[in-house]
Write an enzyme that holds these catalytic residues in place. Structure first.
Site, short mmCIF file in Angstrom:
data_model
loop_
_atom_site.label_atom_id
_atom_site.label_comp_id
_atom_site.label_asym_id
_atom_site.label_seq_id
_atom_site.Cartn_x
_atom_site.Cartn_y
_atom_site.Cartn_z
N SER A 167 -9.94 7.37 12.62
CA SER A 167 -9.87 6.31 12.93
C SER A 167 -10.52 5.37 14.02
O SER A 167 -11.51 5.39 14.05
CB SER A 167 -8.69 6.63 13.22
OG SER A 167 -7.83 5.95 14.08
N ASP A 224 -4.94 2.32 3.13
CA ASP A 224 -4.60 2.96 4.63
C ASP A 224 -5.27 1.29 5.39
O ASP A 224 -6.37 1.13 4.81
CB ASP A 224 -5.50 4.06 4.54
CG ASP A 224 -5.59 4.10 6.46
OD1 ASP A 224 -4.94 3.31 6.63
OD2 ASP A 224 -7.00 4.26 6.51
#
Length: 300
Positions: A167, A224
């Site tokens: 991330s 995602d």
């Protein structure tokens, strides 16, 4: 999960304050291939990418074939970072993803495209622009991380240096890779970015391809949404190196050559939850929920 929902709500705000620039790079139409790297290596990198999420336990902990050597930060004022020595990947630095800290979240929404800070400018070609918040997060740790890497290279007589993260930590990992590739005599060995948001403009993507292409990989799990921000229409562009796990958290993975591959993760609409962002990557749990503390490798 509340802070993650809060982060998701801030994305429209970030989009409103950024001037549209238009798509700033190519779209590859190359066919997917088998992985150009052993998935066991990716599994090891995923375990080390998860470990900075673990607050308790530390120096001396084992994560697969790696040992934790050093750590800094608690994810509140600065992102947590851990350094390992891995039998397969050498001296490895791993950066933590977004936490519940307001300062951490603000890194994610400070989405202006800026010139590289003067300290790292020699690592980049002219025209490169970086996501401001990610750049700031890396710069807060840069000097101390470099000092520790050099120390452990000497201690273990190992020239290999790898970066990894998830991330926000994935964005920091690619920025560290570019910086260290310039600063270290032998450059970097590998860089792995799991669930990485777009981190720079088209010139940045081209520069990554030119300088660390073939050693850098970014991994997308299913649909995602994080790797889809910020939009290409705002001038952001992923470099080459995409590995797409689809369906998510399975053993169905392929390599998608070139930048922003038409057949890769961009080919499906993202889901606006974190179910795929935190998942199973190469048999290793990564992120809140699937990942465990201390981190483990190949057990999911």
């Amino acid at each position: 999960m509340r802070f993650l929902a809060f982060l998701l709500c801030l994305v429209p705000l970030a989009l409103c304050i950024i001037e549209p620039r238009g798509i700033d790079g190519p779209t590859s139409h190359e066919a997917p291939t088998d992985l150009p790297i052993d998935w066991h290596i990716l599994s090891q990198a995923a375990g080390m990418a998860h470990e900075p999420y673990c607050l308790f336990g530390d120096i001396g902990d084992r994560v697969g074939d790696a040992e934790v050597l050093w750590s800094k930060g608690h994810g509140v004022v600065i992102q947590r970072v851990k350094i390992f020595h891995s039998k397969s990947l050498g001296v490895t630095v791993s950066f933590e993803g977004t936490t519940a800290s307001l300062l951490s979240i603000l890194h994610d929404v400070n989405a202006a495209l800026i010139d590289p800070p003067k300290e790292v400018a020699p690592a980049y070609c002219e025209g490169v622009k970086l996501f401001a918040g990610f750049s700031n997060a890396y710069m807060e740790l840069r000097d101390e991380v470099y000092e520790q890497i050099v120390k452990f290279q000497k201690q273990f007589n190992d020239k290999r240096v790898t970066t990894t993260g998830h991330s926000l930590g994935a964005a920091m990992a690619v920025l560290a890779a570019m910086d260290l590739n310039k600063r270290l005599d032998d450059g970097i060995y590998r860089s792995f970015a799991f669930g990485m948001p777009r981190t720079g403009n088209g010139a940045f993507a081209n520069d990554v391809d030119k300088k660390i292409g073939g050693r850098f990989f970014y991994i997308v799990n299913g649909r995602d949404w994080v790797p889809r921000v910020l939009p290409r229409e705002l001038g952001f562009q992923h470099p080459s190196g995409q590995i797409w796990i689809n369906p998510p958290s399975t053993t169905h993975w392929k390599y998608y050559p070139g930048q922003e591959n038409h057949y890769g993760a961009n080919s499906e609409d993202p889901i606006l939850t974190f179910d795929d962002h935190h998942g199973i990557y190469f048999h290793t749990g990564l992120g809140h929920g699937p990942g465990k503390c201390p981190a483990s490798v190949g057990t999911a």
